[in-house]
Design a protein around this motif. Structure first.
Motif, PDB file in Angstrom:
ATOM      1  N   GLY A 193      41.328  31.395  32.932  1.00 15.11           N
ATOM      2  CA  GLY A 193      40.789  30.377  33.894  1.00 15.11           C
ATOM      3  C   GLY A 193      40.229  31.087  34.975  1.00 15.11           C
ATOM      4  O   GLY A 193      39.883  32.910  35.131  1.00 15.11           O
ATOM      5  N   LEU A 194      39.308  30.764  35.457  1.00 11.91           N
ATOM      6  CA  LEU A 194      38.437  30.934  36.668  1.00 11.91           C
ATOM      7  C   LEU A 194      39.623  31.440  37.819  1.00 11.91           C
ATOM      8  O   LEU A 194      39.084  32.675  38.333  1.00 11.91           O
ATOM      9  N   ALA A 195      40.185  30.725  37.619  1.00  9.31           N
ATOM     10  CA  ALA A 195      41.360  30.419  38.936  1.00  9.31           C
ATOM     11  C   ALA A 195      41.756  32.800  38.947  1.00  9.31           C
ATOM     12  O   ALA A 195      41.558  33.382  39.512  1.00  9.31           O
ATOM     13  N   GLU A 196      42.456  32.883  37.404  1.00 13.62           N
ATOM     14  CA  GLU A 196      42.845  34.033  37.245  1.00 13.62           C
ATOM     15  C   GLU A 196      41.817  35.168  37.724  1.00 13.62           C
ATOM     16  O   GLU A 196      42.138  36.303  37.789  1.00 13.62           O
ATOM     17  N   ARG A 197      40.433  35.293  37.538  1.00 15.68           N
ATOM     18  CA  ARG A 197      39.051  35.796  37.023  1.00 15.68           C
ATOM     19  C   ARG A 197      39.002  35.868  38.515  1.00 15.68           C
ATOM     20  O   ARG A 197      38.614  37.291  39.080  1.00 15.68           O
ATOM     21  N   LEU A 198      39.118  34.788  39.523  1.00 16.63           N
ATOM     22  CA  LEU A 198      38.871  35.161  40.703  1.00 16.63           C
ATOM     23  C   LEU A 198      40.305  35.792  42.194  1.00 16.63           C
ATOM     24  O   LEU A 198      40.749  35.647  42.809  1.00 16.63           O
ATOM     25  N   SER A 199      41.241  35.916  41.321  1.00 18.25           N
ATOM     26  CA  SER A 199      42.323  36.450  41.057  1.00 18.25           C
ATOM     27  C   SER A 199      43.038  37.400  42.383  1.00 18.25           C
ATOM     28  O   SER A 199      43.192  37.653  43.018  1.00 18.25           O
ATOM     29  N   PRO A 200      41.915  38.819  41.745  1.00 20.45           N
ATOM     30  CA  PRO A 200      41.281  39.519  43.204  1.00 20.45           C
ATOM     31  C   PRO A 200      41.314  38.905  44.458  1.00 20.45           C
ATOM     32  O   PRO A 200      41.909  40.033  45.474  1.00 20.45           O
ATOM     33  N   LEU A 201      40.364  38.308  44.831  1.00 14.46           N
ATOM     34  CA  LEU A 201      40.164  37.212  45.708  1.00 14.46           C
ATOM     35  C   LEU A 201      42.021  36.662  47.088  1.00 14.46           C
ATOM     36  O   LEU A 201      40.945  37.143  47.901  1.00 14.46           O
ATOM     37  N   ARG A 202      42.853  36.516  45.967  1.00 19.19           N
ATOM     38  CA  ARG A 202      43.418  36.487  46.243  1.00 19.19           C
ATOM     39  C   ARG A 202      44.995  37.786  47.323  1.00 19.19           C
ATOM     40  O   ARG A 202      46.573  37.172  47.059  1.00 19.19           O
ATOM     41  N   ASP A 203      44.901  38.615  46.413  1.00 16.80           N
ATOM     42  CA  ASP A 203      45.296  39.799  45.853  1.00 16.80           C
ATOM     43  C   ASP A 203      45.142  40.926  47.753  1.00 16.80           C
ATOM     44  O   ASP A 203      43.892  41.468  47.814  1.00 16.80           O
ATOM     45  N   GLU A 323      43.859  50.212  39.512  1.00 18.99           N
ATOM     46  CA  GLU A 323      45.571  49.631  39.509  1.00 18.99           C
ATOM     47  C   GLU A 323      45.935  48.362  40.143  1.00 18.99           C
ATOM     48  O   GLU A 323      46.738  47.688  39.492  1.00 18.99           O
ATOM     49  N   ALA A 324      45.451  47.802  41.060  1.00 15.08           N
ATOM     50  CA  ALA A 324      46.055  46.507  41.858  1.00 15.08           C
ATOM     51  C   ALA A 324      45.488  45.466  40.913  1.00 15.08           C
ATOM     52  O   ALA A 324      46.070  44.727  41.337  1.00 15.08           O
ATOM     53  N   ALA A 325      44.027  45.893  40.414  1.00 13.35           N
ATOM     54  CA  ALA A 325      44.291  44.441  39.534  1.00 13.35           C
ATOM     55  C   ALA A 325      43.558  44.200  38.289  1.00 13.35           C
ATOM     56  O   ALA A 325      41.989  44.723  37.836  1.00 13.35           O
ATOM     57  N   PRO A 326      44.366  45.165  37.397  1.00  8.71           N
ATOM     58  CA  PRO A 326      44.251  45.112  35.931  1.00  8.71           C
ATOM     59  C   PRO A 326      43.344  44.456  35.211  1.00  8.71           C
ATOM     60  O   PRO A 326      43.224  44.132  34.174  1.00  8.71           O
ATOM     61  N   SER A 327      44.739  42.755  35.414  1.00 10.03           N
ATOM     62  CA  SER A 327      43.469  41.670  35.012  1.00 10.03           C
ATOM     63  C   SER A 327      42.476  41.392  34.791  1.00 10.03           C
ATOM     64  O   SER A 327      41.676  40.424  34.412  1.00 10.03           O
ATOM     65  N   ALA A 328      41.178  41.733  36.350  1.00 11.40           N
ATOM     66  CA  ALA A 328      40.401  41.195  36.376  1.00 11.40           C
ATOM     67  C   ALA A 328      39.558  43.157  37.177  1.00 11.40           C
ATOM     68  O   ALA A 328      38.787  42.382  37.990  1.00 11.40           O
ATOM     69  N   PRO A 329      39.454  43.436  36.361  1.00 10.37           N
ATOM     70  CA  PRO A 329      38.929  44.605  36.964  1.00 10.37           C
ATOM     71  C   PRO A 329      37.819  45.041  37.801  1.00 10.37           C
ATOM     72  O   PRO A 329      36.904  45.049  38.051  1.00 10.37           O
ATOM     73  N   MET A 330      35.917  44.202  36.195  1.00 13.68           N
ATOM     74  CA  MET A 330      35.528  43.825  37.129  1.00 13.68           C
ATOM     75  C   MET A 330      35.483  43.580  38.679  1.00 13.68           C
ATOM     76  O   MET A 330      34.403  43.253  38.638  1.00 13.68           O
ATOM     77  N   THR A 331      35.625  42.290  38.411  1.00 10.11           N
ATOM     78  CA  THR A 331      35.414  41.628  39.898  1.00 10.11           C
ATOM     79  C   THR A 331      36.307  42.529  40.377  1.00 10.11           C
ATOM     80  O   THR A 331      35.008  42.942  41.924  1.00 10.11           O
ATOM     81  N   ALA A 332      37.167  42.994  40.570  1.00 11.56           N
ATOM     82  CA  ALA A 332      37.571  44.492  41.617  1.00 11.56           C
ATOM     83  C   ALA A 332      37.116  44.980  42.122  1.00 11.56           C
ATOM     84  O   ALA A 332      36.460  45.500  43.293  1.00 11.56           O
ATOM     85  N   ILE A 333      36.092  45.624  40.939  1.00  8.18           N
ATOM     86  CA  ILE A 333      35.591  46.093  41.425  1.00  8.18           C
ATOM     87  C   ILE A 333      33.855  45.911  42.369  1.00  8.18           C
ATOM     88  O   ILE A 333      33.111  46.489  43.125  1.00  8.18           O
ATOM     89  N   SER A 334      33.888  45.095  41.210  1.00  8.25           N
ATOM     90  CA  SER A 334      32.631  44.511  42.738  1.00  8.25           C
ATOM     91  C   SER A 334      32.620  43.799  43.897  1.00  8.25           C
ATOM     92  O   SER A 334      31.537  44.216  44.291  1.00  8.25           O
ATOM     93  N   LEU A 335      33.606  43.462  44.136  1.00  8.79           N
ATOM     94  CA  LEU A 335      33.839  43.404  45.171  1.00  8.79           C
ATOM     95  C   LEU A 335      33.999  44.796  45.717  1.00  8.79           C
ATOM     96  O   LEU A 335      33.180  44.762  47.108  1.00  8.79           O
TER      97      LEU A 335
END
Length: 390
Positions: A193-203, A323-335
């Motif tokens: 879901g969108l919430a999980e894809r946005l999870s790096p924003l809450r990490d 390493e910190a966001a393996p479930s949404a790496p592309m989102t984390a890298i884009s940040l």
């Protein structure tokens, strides 16, 4: 022991980021000709750089969230196709307003390609080679500074600024051909879901790494951007600047690979602290050499040391983010990429205030302070690395 051969698709990612880096920086060398041809001021023409950078920075996380579920091969080829078409259209732009829109499209496409390239390199790498694969992607951006950018500017001077955009489009098309032929079918992130894809924003770990990237960009790019002012203060001319920039670029390529090796050998946390801490100390060293009026050879040695840490920075920080966001790496890298572009903007503004105010000698020391804060932000402990499944 036989050396591991790098796959052909990794060369395609290198060429792709070479095209992106050239497109990002080359416009600065075309401003007078572009302004004269379109009958605008040089300052107005310079806003093309701002449009590209802002679109890139703001678009990267949004597009990463939208495109993360889709197969990586499809995403990067579509992004490159858009990038190529936007640059070809820019070569034919009849007016400045049209060119602004096309630069925004190119910036958005570059954001997609850049984020996906890092995700592909990490996802397609063997478990013990992730840092080295990431360093190849980083090296494309580094090589652009001293090959693609001067060659693009040279072509523009000979054949007009429009020809430079054609050249960039050709390089992007070559990357498309290589990746289309060699890139394996890598899946997107699992359905979520969108919430999980946005999870790096809450990490908190991801956000601290993004802050570290931003502060590193502030410090490193402030010093790089105002090297000419420092050299002018040191010896009353800037004739040495092209050679200094060449030195920085030549050292930068192996340094990017060094950063990848450090990430593979020591893991994300230790490698990033080594590089960020070394970067801060190198800035203090170079600032001291400028302040003391050191001989040029000694000054060049200090700048060379700084270059090692400055260009080794990206692979450890990107590996740490994955390493910190393996479930949404592309989102984390884009940040991270957005953070770097934000740092670039702050570096230009703050560095300009320092140069016009207390003087250029303040630049390396304020830059060192930014890197020290980045070190603090990046000093948290991470769990054992999680391998991103292909």
């Amino acid at each position: 022991m036989r050396r591991l051969q790098l796959p052909g698709w990794l060369a395609g990612l290198f060429v792709a980021t070479l095209a992106l880096g050239t497109d990002e920086f080359v416009v600065a060398g075309l401003l007078p000709e572009l302004a004269a041809d379109l009958q605008i001021t040089t300052g107005t023409a310079g806003q093309l750089i701002t449009v590209f950078a802002l679109t890139f920075a703001l678009g990267a996380p949004v597009m990463a969230v939208v495109l993360d579920p889709y197969p990586r091969r499809r995403v990067i080829l579509a992004g490159l196709a858009t990038f190529v078409v936007a640059n070809l259209a820019a070569a034919l732009a009849p007016a400045f307003g049209v060119l602004v829109v096309l630069r925004a499209i190119a910036g958005l496409a570059a954001a997609v390609v850049s984020s996906t390239a890092f995700a592909v390199a990490a996802q397609g790498a063997p478990p013990d080679r992730q840092g080295r694969y990431l360093s190849v992607v980083t090296a494309g951006l580094t090589v652009a500074l001293f090959t693609g950018v001067p060659v693009g500017a040279w072509v523009g001077a000979l054949f007009g600024w429009r020809s430079t955009f054609v050249l960039i489009a050709v390089v992007g098309f070559v990357a498309m051909l290589v990746l289309g032929a060699r890139l394996p079918q890598l899946s997107g992130s699992p359905a979520a879901g969108l919430a999980e894809r946005l999870s790096p924003l809450r990490d908190v770990r991801v956000l601290r790494l993004v802050l570290a990237v931003t502060l590193s960009g502030v410090g490193g790019l402030m010093f790089y951007s105002y090297l000419s002012a420092l050299l002018e203060h040191h010896q009353a001319n800037t004739q040495a600047l092209p050679w200094v920039l060449l030195l920085v670029g030549v050292i930068g390529v192996p340094s990017a690979f060094l950063g990848g090796r450090l990430a593979d050998r020591y893991g994300g946390r230790r490698s990033r602290l080594i590089v960020v801490g070394g970067h801060a100390l190198a800035l203090v060293l170079v600032g001291g050499l400028f302040a003391l009026g050191a001989p040029v050879p000694l000054l060049l040695a200090g700048i060379a040391i700084w270059s090692v840490f400055a260009w080794a920075l990206n692979p450890p920080l990107q590996a740490s983010t994955i390493e910190a966001a393996p479930s949404a790496p592309m989102t984390a890298i884009s940040l991270n990429i957005s953070g770097l572009y934000l740092g670039t903007a702050v570096a230009a503004g703050l560095g300009g205030l320092l140069v016009d105010g207390p003087g250029p000698l303040w630049v390396p020391f304020v830059a060192a302070l930014a890197l020290a804060l980045a070190w603090v932000s990046a000093s948290f402990r991470t769990p054992q690395p999680t391998v991103v499944a292909a």
